[in-house]
Scaffold this active site. Structure first.
Site, mmCIF file in Angstrom:
data_model
loop_
_atom_site.group_PDB
_atom_site.id
_atom_site.type_symbol
_atom_site.label_atom_id
_atom_site.label_comp_id
_atom_site.label_asym_id
_atom_site.label_seq_id
_atom_site.Cartn_x
_atom_site.Cartn_y
_atom_site.Cartn_z
ATOM 1 N N ASN A 1 1.569 3.714 1.772
ATOM 2 C CA ASN A 1 2.275 4.238 2.953
ATOM 3 C C ASN A 1 3.411 3.329 3.407
ATOM 4 O O ASN A 1 4.122 3.656 4.342
ATOM 5 C CB ASN A 1 1.287 4.490 4.104
ATOM 6 N N LYS A 2 3.595 2.192 2.758
ATOM 7 C CA LYS A 2 4.657 1.259 3.170
ATOM 8 C C LYS A 2 6.027 1.717 2.646
ATOM 9 O O LYS A 2 6.098 2.606 1.792
ATOM 10 C CB LYS A 2 4.336 -0.144 2.642
ATOM 11 N N GLN A 3 7.086 1.047 3.120
ATOM 12 C CA GLN A 3 8.449 1.429 2.693
ATOM 13 C C GLN A 3 8.559 1.451 1.171
ATOM 14 O O GLN A 3 9.177 2.341 0.598
ATOM 15 C CB GLN A 3 9.491 0.464 3.276
ATOM 16 N N TYR B 1 0.863 -1.177 0.000
ATOM 17 C CA TYR B 1 0.000 0.000 0.000
ATOM 18 C C TYR B 1 0.911 1.242 0.000
ATOM 19 O O TYR B 1 2.058 1.157 0.465
ATOM 20 C CB TYR B 1 -0.887 -0.061 1.255
#
Ligand SMILES: *Cc1c(COP(=O)(O)O)cnc(C)c1O
Length: 395
Positions: free
Chosen positions: A205-207, A203
């Site tokens: 917002n992940k790294q 998604y």
């Protein structure tokens, strides 16, 4: 850096919950994907081919992830949730089986058991590392326990020395929810590769992101084969398109997403370096602040940081925290509470009868967390602005 200012003008933000923020240029969003022209070119290049799914980018992305996690196999799927589900199903975990996990996580790490009719058994968290407490796991083991599902919260790997010891003693499988920990390590071993199987979610917002997407990483060949089949409607690699030896799902990830992911993972070191620098600015800026604490990082852990969360001390109530969140947002500072305890979500209360007080360490923490803006565009100045606002609101 044209694409970045374009994103800013559109008021782009991660997730639907914060749609009211990022309307001014001076606003600081909570999260932001780290996308360069290289990713954009890679996606466009796929669109110029006929291979939009099950094409060459799938294997390329999987191979890169297996290398990053030092596992023999990686299986790309459409979300982190799907990745968790396929592992639980492939391990044959179902009705009557118990899986021990943490209530301080995103709901997917428990839902994957519910999908298969298995019973989640919660073990409370450590008040300092915020990860599942190994002593609480040991206390929760029964004859019906089949697996442990630790979550590497906010990017910090759980204490895998302790997890391995408990799993070995009781003959349990370990499913590592490493969705928040790509690029982290425990004693130099990459997150995702620390249990029998690990998962990632992509998604925005992940790294690293693929828009939507997920990945299973494992060195268990039979498990990998089963996950591969189940993601593709139960087909076998060498069977025909309309041959389905078992019931499966459509959990495939398109080559468009995989092309994006392959470039993102090739940039992982750089992305992690940036995130660690921002985390360090926050940790330095807030080091002497006695009214809040930060996640304790255990010595064997190297953390790539998913979000940056502070915990207000016990003199602040959940209402105080919620007021601070509201006022930070009013000042254009993106922020969020992380997480709401899973056992207190309405559907969990309804099905299992959980109540407040069942997991007090988790609840006390969850009532007092604030995730602060955390992404590539943060500078020492914007970190200071966020911390100054926070300090003012704590008074
Ligand atoms: C992001 C995340 C997932 C997977 O989320 P998807 O949205 O399904 O990709 C699972 N567990 C945790 C702890 C996460 O943070």
């Amino acid at each position: 850096m044209k694409h970045r200012s374009d994103l800013g003008r559109r008021g782009w933000t991660v997730g639907g919950n914060h749609a009211h923020m990022t309307t001014n240029v001076s606003d600081i969003p909570l999260a932001r994907p780290d996308i360069t022209e290289e990713e954009i070119d890679a996606v466009v290049a796929v669109l110029r081919t006929p291979n939009l799914s099950l094409g060459p980018k799938l294997g390329e992305f999987e191979q890169a992830m297996a290398e990053a996690c030092q596992t023999d196999h990686a299986i790309a799927v459409c979300s982190g949730t799907a990745a968790l589900h396929l592992i639980v199903r492939s391990m044959g975990i179902g009705p009557g089986d118990e899986v021990i996990t943490t209530p301080f996580s995103f709901v997917a790490s428990t839902n994957c058991m519910l999908f298969e009719g298995a019973t989640p058994v919660f073990a409370d968290v450590d008040p300092e590392t915020w990860n599942i407490d190994p002593a609480a796991i040991e206390a929760a083991v029964t004859d019906r326990t089949k697996a442990i599902l630790p979550v590497d919260v906010f990017g910090q790997p759980t204490d895998y020395d302790a997890i391995d010891a408990i799993a070995g003693k009781h003959g349990l499988r370990v499913i590592e929810d490493s969705c928040e920990a790509l690029g982290s390590t425990w004693r130099g071993r990459p997150a995702g590769g620390l249990g029998d199987a690990g998962v990632f979610g992509f998604y925005p917002n992940k790294q690293i992101t693929t828009g939507e997407g997920g990945m299973i990483v494992t060195s268990d060949e039979a498990l990998a084969r089963m996950c591969r089949s189940l993601r593709n409607q139960g087909r076998d690699t060498h069977g025909g398109w309309l041959s389905h030896p078992r019931m499966g799902y459509n959990y495939r990830l398109s080559d468009i997403n995989c092309a994006l992911g392959a470039v993102q993972v090739s940039r992982l070191d750089e992305i992690v370096k940036t995130r660690r620098a921002v985390a360090e600015w926050y940790r330095t800026e807030l080091a002497d602040e006695t009214r809040l604490s930060m996640q304790r990082v255990l010595e064997p852990a190297f953390v790539s940081w998913f979000v940056f969360v502070v915990r207000l001390d016990d003199r602040y109530s959940r209402e105080d925290r919620d007021n601070i969140l509201r006022q930070l947002r009013d000042q254009g500072i993106g922020c969020s509470n992380y997480f709401v305890p899973i056992h207190l979500q309405p559907y969990m209360v309804e099905q299992f009868g959980f109540k407040e007080g069942d997991f007090p360490v988790c609840e006390s923490l969850a009532d007092r967390t604030i995730a602060l803006p955390f992404h590539k565009e943060m500078t020492p100045e914007s970190v200071k602005r966020v911390c100054d606002s926070l300090r003012e609101l704590l008074a």
